[in-house]
Motif scaffolding. Structure first.
Motif, mmCIF file in Angstrom:
data_model
loop_
_atom_site.group_PDB
_atom_site.id
_atom_site.type_symbol
_atom_site.label_atom_id
_atom_site.label_comp_id
_atom_site.label_asym_id
_atom_site.label_seq_id
_atom_site.Cartn_x
_atom_site.Cartn_y
_atom_site.Cartn_z
ATOM 1 N N ALA A 7 0.869 -1.447 0.079
ATOM 2 C CA ALA A 7 0.050 0.131 0.028
ATOM 3 C C ALA A 7 0.888 1.241 -0.014
ATOM 4 C CB ALA A 7 -0.997 -0.125 1.284
ATOM 5 N N TYR A 8 2.015 1.164 0.835
ATOM 6 C CA TYR A 8 2.697 2.412 0.774
ATOM 7 C C TYR A 8 3.614 2.682 -0.502
ATOM 8 C CZ TYR A 8 2.147 3.848 5.615
ATOM 9 O OH TYR A 8 1.977 4.379 6.835
ATOM 10 N N LEU A 9 3.988 1.592 -1.211
ATOM 11 C CA LEU A 9 4.634 1.744 -2.372
ATOM 12 C C LEU A 9 3.618 2.163 -3.349
ATOM 13 C CD1 LEU A 9 6.671 -1.604 -2.371
ATOM 14 C CD2 LEU A 9 7.418 0.753 -2.406
ATOM 15 N N THR A 10 2.348 1.575 -3.302
ATOM 16 C CA THR A 10 1.439 1.958 -4.404
ATOM 17 C C THR A 10 0.919 3.491 -4.196
ATOM 18 O OG1 THR A 10 0.586 -0.098 -4.259
ATOM 19 C CG2 THR A 10 -1.025 1.523 -5.232
ATOM 20 N N LEU A 11 1.021 3.975 -2.882
ATOM 21 C CA LEU A 11 0.793 5.298 -2.640
ATOM 22 C C LEU A 11 1.935 6.024 -3.101
ATOM 23 C CD1 LEU A 11 -0.882 7.423 -1.155
ATOM 24 C CD2 LEU A 11 0.186 7.077 0.937
ATOM 25 N N GLY A 12 3.173 5.681 -2.794
ATOM 26 C CA GLY A 12 4.425 6.301 -3.620
ATOM 27 C C GLY A 12 3.951 6.762 -4.893
ATOM 28 N N LEU A 13 3.807 5.693 -5.577
ATOM 29 C CA LEU A 13 3.670 5.856 -7.322
ATOM 30 C C LEU A 13 2.630 6.774 -7.456
ATOM 31 C CD1 LEU A 13 4.100 4.644 -10.032
ATOM 32 C CD2 LEU A 13 2.183 2.996 -9.394
ATOM 33 N N ALA A 14 1.325 6.637 -6.641
ATOM 34 C CA ALA A 14 0.407 7.658 -6.716
ATOM 35 C C ALA A 14 0.704 9.180 -6.692
ATOM 36 C CB ALA A 14 -0.850 7.370 -5.878
ATOM 37 N N ILE A 15 1.672 9.304 -5.612
ATOM 38 C CA ILE A 15 2.155 10.644 -5.433
ATOM 39 C C ILE A 15 3.041 11.001 -6.521
ATOM 40 C CG2 ILE A 15 3.810 11.787 -3.583
ATOM 41 C CD1 ILE A 15 2.505 9.875 -1.571
ATOM 42 N N LEU A 16 3.956 10.281 -6.940
ATOM 43 C CA LEU A 16 4.887 10.445 -7.956
ATOM 44 C C LEU A 16 4.210 10.934 -9.210
ATOM 45 C CD1 LEU A 16 7.912 7.983 -7.327
ATOM 46 C CD2 LEU A 16 7.849 10.508 -6.917
ATOM 47 N N LEU A 17 3.014 10.045 -9.671
ATOM 48 C CA LEU A 17 2.466 10.435 -10.648
ATOM 49 C C LEU A 17 1.645 11.712 -10.656
ATOM 50 C CD1 LEU A 17 1.136 6.872 -11.640
ATOM 51 C CD2 LEU A 17 2.757 8.436 -12.895
ATOM 52 N N GLU A 18 1.038 12.107 -9.381
ATOM 53 C CA GLU A 18 0.374 13.315 -9.428
ATOM 54 C C GLU A 18 1.181 14.425 -9.413
ATOM 55 O OE1 GLU A 18 -1.187 16.770 -7.494
ATOM 56 O OE2 GLU A 18 0.346 15.504 -6.367
ATOM 57 N N VAL A 19 2.576 14.310 -8.753
ATOM 58 C CA VAL A 19 3.505 15.531 -8.929
ATOM 59 C C VAL A 19 3.879 15.521 -10.335
ATOM 60 C CG1 VAL A 19 5.791 16.154 -8.365
ATOM 61 C CG2 VAL A 19 4.369 15.121 -6.777
ATOM 62 N N THR A 20 4.179 14.385 -11.051
ATOM 63 C CA THR A 20 4.475 14.626 -12.326
ATOM 64 C C THR A 20 3.268 15.338 -13.211
ATOM 65 O OG1 THR A 20 5.652 12.545 -12.345
ATOM 66 C CG2 THR A 20 5.170 12.975 -14.528
ATOM 67 N N GLY A 21 2.050 14.906 -13.099
ATOM 68 C CA GLY A 21 1.035 15.542 -13.766
ATOM 69 C C GLY A 21 1.082 16.979 -13.508
ATOM 70 N N SER A 22 1.220 17.330 -12.339
ATOM 71 C CA SER A 22 1.150 18.787 -12.025
ATOM 72 C C SER A 22 2.226 19.519 -12.749
ATOM 73 C CB SER A 22 1.317 18.937 -10.482
ATOM 74 O OG SER A 22 0.386 18.355 -9.819
ATOM 75 N N SER A 23 3.368 18.909 -12.861
ATOM 76 C CA SER A 23 4.425 19.495 -13.610
ATOM 77 C C SER A 23 4.142 19.576 -15.074
ATOM 78 C CB SER A 23 5.692 18.689 -13.347
ATOM 79 O OG SER A 23 6.114 18.681 -11.884
ATOM 80 N N PHE A 24 3.508 18.599 -15.630
ATOM 81 C CA PHE A 24 2.970 18.872 -17.056
ATOM 82 C C PHE A 24 1.909 19.953 -17.150
ATOM 83 C CE2 PHE A 24 5.067 14.799 -17.777
ATOM 84 C CZ PHE A 24 6.250 15.255 -18.739
ATOM 85 N N LEU A 25 1.121 19.966 -16.077
ATOM 86 C CA LEU A 25 -0.036 20.924 -15.923
ATOM 87 C C LEU A 25 0.510 22.288 -16.386
ATOM 88 C CD1 LEU A 25 -3.104 21.066 -15.625
ATOM 89 C CD2 LEU A 25 -2.502 21.691 -13.214
ATOM 90 N N GLN A 26 1.642 22.709 -15.842
ATOM 91 C CA GLN A 26 2.489 24.071 -16.020
ATOM 92 C C GLN A 26 2.824 23.936 -17.487
ATOM 93 O OE1 GLN A 26 3.727 26.344 -13.418
ATOM 94 N NE2 GLN A 26 5.076 27.696 -14.822
ATOM 95 N N LYS A 27 3.227 22.944 -18.200
ATOM 96 C CA LYS A 27 3.873 22.893 -19.375
ATOM 97 C C LYS A 27 2.527 22.855 -20.335
ATOM 98 C CE LYS A 27 8.108 22.705 -19.061
ATOM 99 N NZ LYS A 27 9.105 23.616 -19.432
#
Length: 114
Positions: A7-27
């Motif tokens: 669950a923690y690993l899956t949550l970590g993946l969710a966090i990284l993908l959300e941050v990546t998505g937010s970064s592309f939101l700027q782009k």
């Protein structure tokens, strides 16, 4: 691997993908550029999917607190490193409080299943 570890690993993946998505939101420039816009949508969709799987072994409140807190910190780091945006003293203090909250939840909360 225990369900909690997964669950923690899956949550970590969710966090990284959300941050990546937010970064592309700027782009994406308000969704006027196709490729970054599609990456935003894909990252957010997979992030929510991963979060839903993390919730199988974690309470919603704890998972969301970790997701939001770590997401804020990582997004702030991306904004400084990638986009060269500065954070003032108040910003650093606020981020420090968020990190403190995440540490307290992770180490001392009995509801996280560890």
């Amino acid at each position: 691997m225990t369900p909690t570890t997964a669950a923690y690993l899956t949550l970590g993946l969710a966090i990284l993908l959300e941050v990546t998505g937010s970064s592309f939101l700027q782009k994406s420039e308000q969704f006027t550029r196709l490729a970054p816009s599609l990456l935003v949508i894909a990252c957010y969709a997979v992030s929510f999917y991963a979060m839903s799987h993390a919730l199988k072994a974690m309470p919603l409140g704890i998972a969301y607190a970790l997701w939001a807190g770590l997401g804020i910190v990582l997004t702030a780091l991306v904004s400084v490193i990638v986009f060269r945006q500065m954070i003032d003293l108040a910003g650093f203090l606020g981020i420090g409080l968020i990190v403190s909250g995440v540490v307290v939840i992770s180490l001392f909360s009995r509801t996280t299943g560890h």
